[in-house]
Design a protein around this motif. Structure first.
Motif, mmCIF file in Angstrom:
data_model
loop_
_atom_site.group_PDB
_atom_site.id
_atom_site.type_symbol
_atom_site.label_atom_id
_atom_site.label_comp_id
_atom_site.label_asym_id
_atom_site.label_seq_id
_atom_site.Cartn_x
_atom_site.Cartn_y
_atom_site.Cartn_z
ATOM 1 N N MET A 95 0.833 -1.195 0.000
ATOM 2 C CA MET A 95 0.000 0.000 0.000
ATOM 3 C C MET A 95 0.871 1.250 0.000
ATOM 4 O O MET A 95 1.997 1.215 0.470
ATOM 5 N N ASN A 96 0.289 2.348 -0.472
ATOM 6 C CA ASN A 96 1.059 3.577 -0.603
ATOM 7 C C ASN A 96 0.928 4.499 0.604
ATOM 8 O O ASN A 96 1.307 5.645 0.541
ATOM 9 N N THR A 97 0.417 3.989 1.697
ATOM 10 C CA THR A 97 0.075 4.855 2.821
ATOM 11 C C THR A 97 1.252 5.725 3.264
ATOM 12 O O THR A 97 1.077 6.856 3.671
ATOM 13 N N LEU A 98 2.492 5.179 3.174
ATOM 14 C CA LEU A 98 3.629 5.938 3.677
ATOM 15 C C LEU A 98 4.228 6.857 2.614
ATOM 16 O O LEU A 98 5.104 7.658 2.918
ATOM 17 N N LYS A 99 3.777 6.743 1.377
ATOM 18 C CA LYS A 99 4.298 7.619 0.329
ATOM 19 C C LYS A 99 3.694 9.004 0.463
ATOM 20 O O LYS A 99 2.551 9.148 0.903
ATOM 21 N N PRO A 100 4.429 10.054 0.056
ATOM 22 C CA PRO A 100 3.845 11.398 0.158
ATOM 23 C C PRO A 100 2.663 11.562 -0.798
ATOM 24 O O PRO A 100 2.627 10.941 -1.862
ATOM 25 N N LEU A 101 1.725 12.386 -0.388
ATOM 26 C CA LEU A 101 0.569 12.642 -1.259
ATOM 27 C C LEU A 101 1.005 13.461 -2.468
ATOM 28 O O LEU A 101 1.744 14.435 -2.307
ATOM 29 N N PRO A 102 0.535 13.108 -3.660
ATOM 30 C CA PRO A 102 0.868 13.941 -4.819
ATOM 31 C C PRO A 102 0.099 15.265 -4.768
ATOM 32 O O PRO A 102 -0.919 15.371 -4.088
ATOM 33 N N GLY A 103 0.573 16.257 -5.493
ATOM 34 C CA GLY A 103 -0.097 17.559 -5.515
ATOM 35 C C GLY A 103 -1.232 17.608 -6.525
ATOM 36 O O GLY A 103 -2.065 18.521 -6.499
ATOM 37 N N LYS A 104 -1.267 16.628 -7.435
ATOM 38 C CA LYS A 104 -2.371 16.613 -8.408
ATOM 39 C C LYS A 104 -2.645 15.182 -8.875
ATOM 40 O O LYS A 104 -1.791 14.298 -8.708
ATOM 41 N N ALA A 105 -3.820 14.999 -9.430
ATOM 42 C CA ALA A 105 -4.215 13.687 -9.962
ATOM 43 C C ALA A 105 -5.066 13.916 -11.192
ATOM 44 O O ALA A 105 -5.711 14.971 -11.322
ATOM 45 N N SER A 106 -5.057 12.948 -12.107
ATOM 46 C CA SER A 106 -5.941 13.098 -13.271
ATOM 47 C C SER A 106 -7.381 12.824 -12.835
ATOM 48 O O SER A 106 -8.307 13.546 -13.193
ATOM 49 N N ILE A 107 -7.560 11.753 -12.062
ATOM 50 C CA ILE A 107 -8.880 11.436 -11.506
ATOM 51 C C ILE A 107 -8.677 11.093 -10.032
ATOM 52 O O ILE A 107 -7.841 10.247 -9.694
ATOM 53 N N LEU A 108 -9.401 11.767 -9.180
ATOM 54 C CA LEU A 108 -9.251 11.556 -7.736
ATOM 55 C C LEU A 108 -10.529 10.901 -7.211
ATOM 56 O O LEU A 108 -11.633 11.426 -7.413
ATOM 57 N N ILE A 109 -10.359 9.748 -6.594
ATOM 58 C CA ILE A 109 -11.510 8.993 -6.077
ATOM 59 C C ILE A 109 -11.498 9.074 -4.553
ATOM 60 O O ILE A 109 -10.495 8.746 -3.917
ATOM 61 N N VAL A 110 -12.607 9.524 -3.981
ATOM 62 C CA VAL A 110 -12.708 9.607 -2.519
ATOM 63 C C VAL A 110 -13.407 8.339 -2.037
ATOM 64 O O VAL A 110 -14.590 8.134 -2.305
ATOM 65 N N GLY A 111 -12.665 7.477 -1.338
ATOM 66 C CA GLY A 111 -13.224 6.221 -0.844
ATOM 67 C C GLY A 111 -12.574 5.035 -1.524
ATOM 68 O O GLY A 111 -12.657 4.897 -2.755
ATOM 69 N N ALA A 112 -11.902 4.185 -0.731
ATOM 70 C CA ALA A 112 -11.230 2.993 -1.278
ATOM 71 C C ALA A 112 -11.949 1.732 -0.845
ATOM 72 O O ALA A 112 -11.337 0.722 -0.518
ATOM 73 N N GLY A 113 -13.281 1.790 -0.821
ATOM 74 C CA GLY A 113 -14.074 0.576 -0.668
ATOM 75 C C GLY A 113 -14.099 -0.124 -2.018
ATOM 76 O O GLY A 113 -13.399 0.264 -2.961
ATOM 77 N N ILE A 114 -14.939 -1.146 -2.131
ATOM 78 C CA ILE A 114 -14.934 -1.921 -3.381
ATOM 79 C C ILE A 114 -15.385 -1.069 -4.570
ATOM 80 O O ILE A 114 -14.922 -1.270 -5.693
ATOM 81 N N GLN A 115 -16.245 -0.062 -4.312
ATOM 82 C CA GLN A 115 -16.674 0.803 -5.417
ATOM 83 C C GLN A 115 -15.522 1.665 -5.914
ATOM 84 O O GLN A 115 -15.282 1.764 -7.117
ATOM 85 N N GLY A 116 -14.808 2.291 -4.988
ATOM 86 C CA GLY A 116 -13.679 3.128 -5.397
ATOM 87 C C GLY A 116 -12.604 2.316 -6.089
ATOM 88 O O GLY A 116 -12.042 2.736 -7.114
ATOM 89 N N LEU A 117 -12.322 1.127 -5.558
ATOM 90 C CA LEU A 117 -11.247 0.307 -6.142
ATOM 91 C C LEU A 117 -11.651 -0.275 -7.496
ATOM 92 O O LEU A 117 -10.833 -0.342 -8.422
ATOM 93 N N SER A 118 -12.897 -0.701 -7.621
ATOM 94 C CA SER A 118 -13.335 -1.231 -8.919
ATOM 95 C C SER A 118 -13.272 -0.141 -9.990
ATOM 96 O O SER A 118 -12.834 -0.383 -11.120
ATOM 97 N N LEU A 119 -13.685 1.067 -9.610
ATOM 98 C CA LEU A 119 -13.609 2.177 -10.572
ATOM 99 C C LEU A 119 -12.147 2.462 -10.942
ATOM 100 O O LEU A 119 -11.815 2.599 -12.127
ATOM 101 N N ALA A 120 -11.276 2.534 -9.931
ATOM 102 C CA ALA A 120 -9.864 2.825 -10.207
ATOM 103 C C ALA A 120 -9.277 1.765 -11.126
ATOM 104 O O ALA A 120 -8.554 2.083 -12.089
ATOM 105 N N PHE A 121 -9.610 0.508 -10.866
ATOM 106 C CA PHE A 121 -9.092 -0.572 -11.723
ATOM 107 C C PHE A 121 -9.586 -0.404 -13.156
ATOM 108 O O PHE A 121 -8.804 -0.498 -14.109
ATOM 109 N N ASN A 122 -10.879 -0.135 -13.314
ATOM 110 C CA ASN A 122 -11.431 -0.006 -14.666
ATOM 111 C C ASN A 122 -10.852 1.192 -15.413
ATOM 112 O O ASN A 122 -10.644 1.127 -16.625
#
Ligand SMILES: Cc1cc2nc3c(=O)[nH]c(=O)nc-3n(C[C@H](O)[C@H](O)[C@H](O)COP(=O)(O)OP(=O)(O)OC[C@H]3O[C@@H](n4cnc5c(N)ncnc54)[C@H](O)[C@@H]3O)c2cc1C
Length: 389
Positions: free
Chosen positions: A1-28
């Motif tokens: 997991m990336n928990t210890l990595k620094p947060l980036p300053g920007k993202a192309s798509i930012l998903i709030v919530g890493a439940g199965i919905q957030g993760l399935s969307l990120a994967f797709n």
């Protein structure tokens, strides 16, 4: 997991919530070539409803809208291990919808017609077939049973692990313990989020915050239907194999299945006041135990091994709220999930396509976020849930 990595300053798509919905969307999204996807979760891995559910996957309901959506998802579940490169442990053991009242038998008759016209394989079981499929069921109480052979169960821990691994292998950054505290707008559209004092720029933000969906919508300054709802489950101590398929006892708002370890896992819903708590609740356990005892008397000797609760977000017609939020360009929603484990593969695919090229799949369209404003709720009478009284 990336928990210890620094947060980036920007993202192309930012998903709030890493439940199965957030993760399935990120994967797709990642599977379709999107880069710099960032998923932020306030809690810990599997701390939301996606780590607390009954793991049942029903591939058809009673309405055409729910049936088409969940049939596609069930189909995707069957090939998901191969796609993700990890075993989601999908068990195609079938799913039986059981009715006791004559009105429920009539509903199952209508349901069969919906399935036929939607191209879904299902059948109303004869008394002899029902004895073969569910020998331990109290058959004298049953007025009709509809069986879905392609449906089944997939343990949530296996699915969550597989999605997380597949996301990270494709470069998706997932940060747990990272609460989104504000959502920014600029020139009338989404421009990013804030995590405490940190600002992260993003033109596209997806709210997949489960029970926190209304609070997140408030942060974005937009309206969202629904409210948080507590669901509960319990597991009985392992017993000999008594229940083959997953089961919904429609008249008791109860679902269950027996795990490979022999535990009977499931729950019954009772109308209760909204409670934002994960504490144990004896009345719901009692209702579940009663449903088990009356419908599977051989479970009478089994002790309750454990009980737990989770919080989901429920819309006023119980259906998902999926797609662009019309009030704020760049904002997308994946909320209203009471069958969000079963629905995750299809939701991730449909929403990814909508975000990437505005393609709204016909199976997703009925669940548009603004359907209540247009007075177009989706009526689904075959679920085992009820609103608070
Ligand atoms: C007891 C129980 C039994 C169930 N049984 C089934 C079943 O058999 N089959 C089925 O299909 N479904 C079932 N469900 C429903 C299913 O679990 C949910 O629909 C599904 O997990 C929802 O996934 P989600 O990703 O939307 O939400 P969640 O898994 O709750 O994820 C939302 C995430 O958003 C994060 N978040 C919230 N606010 C913020 C913020 N401000 N910043 C960052 N992150 C934030 C949370 O920390 C959380 O991790 C059940 C649920 C429960 C509780």
């Amino acid at each position: 997991m990336n928990t210890l990595k620094p947060l980036p300053g920007k993202a192309s798509i930012l998903i709030v919530g890493a439940g199965i919905q957030g993760l399935s969307l990120a994967f797709n999204l990642a599977e379709r070539g999107v880069r710099d996807i960032l998923v932020l979760d306030a809690g810990y891995w599997q701390g939301g409803a996606s780590g607390r559910n009954g793991t049942l996957i029903r591939g058809a309901f009673s309405s055409p809208e729910w049936t088409r959506f969940f049939a596609h998802s069930c189909h995707l579940w069957q090939g998901l291990s191969k796609r993700l490169g990890e075993n989601v442990m999908y068990s195609r053991r079938g799913y039986t919808m059981v009715g006791e009242r004559s009105s429920t038998a009539a509903l199952l008759d209508r349901t069969l017609e919906v399935h036929k016209t939607s191209g879904i394989t299902s059948s109303l079981l004869t008394p002899t077939q029902l004895r073969e499929v569910l020998p331990a069921l109290a058959h004298e109480r049953v007025s009709a049973a509809l069986h879905l052979p392609d449906s089944g169960v997939a343990p949530h821990h296996a699915a969550m692990y597989a999605y997380r691994q597949a996301c990270e292998a494709r470069g998706v950054a997932i940060h747990y313990g990272t609460e989104v505290t504000a959502i920014d707008q600029s020139a009338g559209r989404i421009s990013g989020v804030q995590v405490g004092a940190r600002r992260i720029a993003a033109d596209t933000v997806v709210l997949a915050g489960g029970a926190e969906s209304n609070r997140l919508a408030q942060l974005a300054g937009v309206a969202l239907d629904g409210y948080p709802m507590r669901l509960e489950a319990m597991a009985l101590e392992p017993t000999r194999a008594l229940i083959g398929p997953a089961v919904a006892l429609l008249d008791r708002l109860c679902y269950m299945h027996q795990t490979a370890r022999g535990e009977v896992v499931g729950g019954a819903e009772v109308a209760e006041r909204p409670q934002h708590t994960l504490n144990a609740d004896v009345p719901v356990m009692a209702a579940t135990a009663r449903a088990y005892l009356e419908m599977f008397p051989q479970l009478g000797h089994a002790r309750i091994l454990r009980q737990w609760a989770g919080l989901v977000h429920i819309s006023r017609d119980f259906g998902p709220l999926l797609g662009a939020h019309g009030q704020l360009p760049g904002l997308f929603i994946s909320a209203g999930w009471c069958y969000g484990h079963a629905g995750a593969p299809a939701a991730g695919e449909f929403l990814a396509r909508a975000i990437i090229n505005g393609d709204v799949d016909e199976r997703m369209r009925p669940f548009a976020v603004d359907r209540f404003e247009r007075n177009q709720p989706v009526v689904e009478p075959g679920i085992v849930l009820s609103h608070f009284e």
